[in-house]
Design an enzyme around this catalytic site. Structure first.
Site, mmCIF file in Angstrom:
data_model
loop_
_atom_site.group_PDB
_atom_site.id
_atom_site.type_symbol
_atom_site.label_atom_id
_atom_site.label_comp_id
_atom_site.label_asym_id
_atom_site.label_seq_id
_atom_site.Cartn_x
_atom_site.Cartn_y
_atom_site.Cartn_z
ATOM 1 N N SER A 26 0.839 -1.194 0.000
ATOM 2 C CA SER A 26 0.000 0.000 0.000
ATOM 3 C C SER A 26 0.880 1.252 0.000
ATOM 4 C CB SER A 26 -0.943 -0.034 1.202
ATOM 5 O OG SER A 26 -1.939 0.943 1.088
ATOM 6 N N HIS A 31 -7.266 -5.858 -0.583
ATOM 7 C CA HIS A 31 -6.070 -5.056 -0.341
ATOM 8 C C HIS A 31 -5.087 -5.731 0.612
ATOM 9 C CE1 HIS A 31 -3.710 -1.430 -0.474
ATOM 10 N NE2 HIS A 31 -3.839 -1.201 0.817
ATOM 11 N N ASP A 37 -9.021 -5.746 -4.941
ATOM 12 C CA ASP A 37 -8.613 -4.595 -4.132
ATOM 13 C C ASP A 37 -9.427 -3.364 -4.522
ATOM 14 O OD1 ASP A 37 -7.326 -2.627 -2.695
ATOM 15 O OD2 ASP A 37 -5.311 -3.250 -3.251
#
Length: 758
Positions: A585, A733, A701
């Site tokens: 991320s 995610h 995601d």
């Protein structure tokens, strides 16, 4: 140079399998006090655990019970009561206040159809099993921590839960059905019912949901089961403009208190984003009147009712801005209707070391027995500690400050008996209990271990502190330091230098506390040094630290990580020629920035669902506000960014460095490059500087859509930079499904081994 790193894939898989056996705690319930025939008092403690099953490729949930003999303030004897039992099909479960009954929402497949049942158990008998699916009163029951509730009324006659609002059945304009009818009257009645319950032309209407990890959850409704009458009803009076959740019964069962999130003009991602406009509400059961109990200009969450049913504490933060931030602990008095701030936002760490409250939720039970104090588990710098807050004075006491354990989580507190999970980077989670000391007592908690965990003696860890130099300091928020957790093998062969893997966390406003993490523990056992960096902007260091990063992503955070790495490499036990970076991320965003800004320094890069281009991400993510705010601008849902903002978002993105990743050495800025990689001859143009990149992407995601990683993949391919992409269907995610997590670890390990030439 000789290496002691494990490189054989079979040996790595064996080690991963071995360490994946350690389970983690997710829940603990304390039963009522029972007095034995001999006069001794005891309580049963019910716990739920989760463990990876690599054969079944799933996380297995199981329960285990313990018995704790105690007096009012100390544990006399404790032990396990029976063996573990796997839990199957339970979506939610909750014991009644008296402990006499238990409610279970169960999901199972009947004749090929998935159904949900609400069961009521009493002792060894299933008293009721209500087919919620067949009732067609609502959609699926919510089981998540964001909205989900399953709460007994104080009278134990009703159950409160949250479910998706029932949608009308739809069909095509051209769909015709000819039911077999016995008379004209029957046909007319059927047509009337069909017209009422079925809508034509809305089969493909788009329904917003609440984003990542809350897909399909759009319009929650509060549901009440009358246990005696088997009747399920939807609470009336909740405004159409809000989505209710985190509900519980008001004092005296007169109504329901809940958090309501405004979903106009549209829904934004809610998971890990408590900064959404919301308020505390009360809906009266008799008249259906809905009353707002807190401000409508803030974000509130995690309300908890005191044992004496007089006060509600909850967390509050500002709307928009950083998703995770320092929050207020507020209290609403049920009878005076007054709200007070018990603990305010903390800009800088106080003299006593307190840095503020950073939490996405309070423990299900967090009050002391006297309804005067609240126990909160939250990050304090790179540790997670247990804090006791006196609601009358606002004073804060840390129960775990002197502990060598890095991570303490409060699972429950009942009648001052605390049940906690604790872990460290070299010690998997263990289960402990202890009594909360009296209000003015100077005594320390005497912790009793119910389930011991095996410490890994061959892993060493420490917390390192870094202070930015003058040119690296933030002039608007000066003097803020940051930390990193450093893990390394305890025994290193003479003459061997350790390769180093750098892990910047995601968020960016999150934190890696000194806790047990499977992947880093395995890497350390394999022979790697591991550096987990909590750069400025991380939680647990004061609100100023968080605010200092806004508008400085891609520069301040990158610089902090690099300076931490450089500082650690000054220790001669690490090999500066064998450094890799890995992040997910925003951590992936930083990993890709680092290989662009410091070309040649990192020999391998791993990016899991990385943010690559803020400008292209804004139109596809469930959190478009994140892209705007982290770039340094205020977010408004009714305004698109102007061209200057688009430009800044692109300028702060790692995609811009792709052309520079393969620059000749002579083209690299000497001031940056020689300071970092002094061993290189920057005048040489014979070799290009590049870092091989491994991308791991989750197909589902919603937070950082896979298009981000694919955009980077194509850009690197076009420059003929070594790149590999792993695609995980059915993963969001977090990439946390067992097959994706285990396969990802193996591929990441082998990628780093290959490109560090180990």
């Amino acid at each position: 140079m000789e290496s002691q790193v494990m490189t054989n894939p079979e040996e790595i898989a064996k080690l991963y399998r071995e360490l994946s056996l350690f389970p983690s705690l997710s829940r603990a319930d304390v039963g009522p006090v029972v007095t034995s025939q001999y006069g001794g008092k005891y309580s049963n403690i019910y716990t739920e655990w989760s463990q990876r099953d690599l054969e079944r490729n799933e996380n297995v949930k199981f329960c285990r019970q313990y018995i704790v003999f105690h007096d009012d303030k100390s544990v006399v004897y404790s032990g396990a009561s029976g063996n573990c039992t796997e839990i199957k099909g339970e979506v939610l479960s909750k014991d009644s206040p008296s402990g006499e009954m238990k409610a279970v929402v169960r999901e199972c497949t009947v004749k090929g159809e998935e159904k949900q049942f609400l069961e009521i158990w009493s002792k060894n008998i299933k008293m009721k099993s209500i087919n919620l699916t067949a009732l067609k009163k609502h959609g699926k029951v919510y089981e998540d921590e964001q909205f989900g509730s399953l709460v007994w009324s104080h009278s134990e006659t009703h159950l409160l839960y949250v479910a998706e609002k029932k949608r009308p059945e739809t069909k095509s304009f051209f769909q015709t059905e000819l039911p077999e009818l016995s008379s004209i009257e029957d046909e007319e009645e059927t047509l009337r019912v069909e017209k009422k319950d079925t809508v034509k032309g809305e089969q493909f209407v788009y329904y917003e949901d609440w984003g990542e990890a809350l897909v399909g959850k759009s319009c929650p409704v509060l549901c009440v089961l009358d246990i005696e009458g088997d009747n399920v009803s939807m609470l009336e009076g909740v405004p159409d403009s809000i989505s209710p959740g985190q509900a519980f019964w008001a004092p005296g069962d007169t109504g329901v208190v809940f958090v309501g999130w405004w979903h106009e003009p549209f829904r934004l991602g809610l998971k890990y984003c408590p900064n959404r406009r919301s308020s505390l509400f009360y809906v009266d059961l008799t008249g259906g009147k809905c009353e707002q109990l807190s401000s409508d200009t803030s974000a509130v969450y995690s309300p908890r009712l005191s044992p004496d049913q007089c006060r509600i504490v909850y967390l509050e933060c500002s709307v928009y801005g950083p998703h995770m931030q320092c929050c207020k602990l507020c209290m609403y008095d049920w009878y005076t209707k007054k709200t007070s701030v018990i603990v305010d936002i903390v800009g800088r760490p106080r003299e006593d070391g307190f840095t503020g409250i950073y939490s996405s939720q309070l423990s299900p039970q967090c009050w002391s027995a006297d309804s005067q104090r609240v126990v909160v588990a939250c990050p304090q710098r790179s540790r997670k500690d247990l804090l006791v807050v006196d609601t009358s004075t606002g004073s804060i006491t840390c129960l775990t400050a002197k502990s060598e354990i890095g991570n303490w989580c409060l699972l429950n507190i009942e009648r001052d008996l605390m049940v906690v999970s604790c872990s460290s980077p070299n010690c998997p989670p263990s289960l402990r209990v202890g009594f909360l000391p009296g209000k003015d007592s100077q005594e320390e908690v005497v912790w009793v271990t119910l389930e011991e965990s095996q410490t890994l003696p061959d892993i060493d860890w420490q917390i390192k502190t870094f202070t930015p130099s003058g040119e690296q300091d933030n002039h608007q928020y000066p003097g803020i330091n940051y930390e990193a957790v450093l893990m390394k093998p305890k025994e290193v062969k003479e003459g061997v230098k350790l390769p180093l893997i750098v892990f910047p966390h995601g968020g960016p406003h999150s934190v890696i506390v000194a806790e047990w993490i499977l992947s880093t523990s395995v890497l350390c056992r394999m022979g790697f040094g591991v550096l987990l960096v909590n750069y400025r902007g991380s939680l647990g260091f004061g609100q100023d630290s968080i605010l200092s990063l806004l508008g400085n992503v891609g520069s301040q955070d990158v610089m902090d990580v690099q300076c931490a790495v450089e500082s650690v490499l000054l220790d001669d036990e690490f090999d500066r020629q064998k450094v890799a970076v890995s992040g997910g991320s925003h951590g992936g965003f930083l990993a890709c920035h680092l290989i662009g800004q410091y070309p040649g320094f990192y020999k391998a890069c791993v990016a899991r669902n990385p943010v690559i281009n803020l400008a292209s991400m804004i139109g596809s993510t469930d959190i478009p506000d994140w892209c705007i705010v982290e770039a340094g601008y205020d977010y408004s849902p009714d305004c698109l960014p102007d061209p200057a903002v688009w430009e800044q978002m692109l300028n702060k993105s790692p995609i811009k460095y792709v052309p520079q990743v393969c620059l000749c050495k002579s083209q690299v800025h000497t001031s940056n490059f020689t300071a970092v990689v002094g061993v290189y001859n920057v005048s040489s143009c014979l070799i290009k500087v590049w870092t091989p990149v491994l991308l791991t992407l989750g197909e589902d995601d919603k937070r950082v859509p896979s298009k981000q990683g694919i955009e980077y993949y194509k850009a690197l391919k076009a420059k003929q930079i070594p790149v590999r992409l792993l695609w995980y269907p059915g993963n969001n995610h977090s990439l946390s499904k067992v097959d994706a997590e285990s396969d990802g670890f193996m591929n990441i390990s082998l990628w780093i081994i290959q490109h560090l030439s180990l």
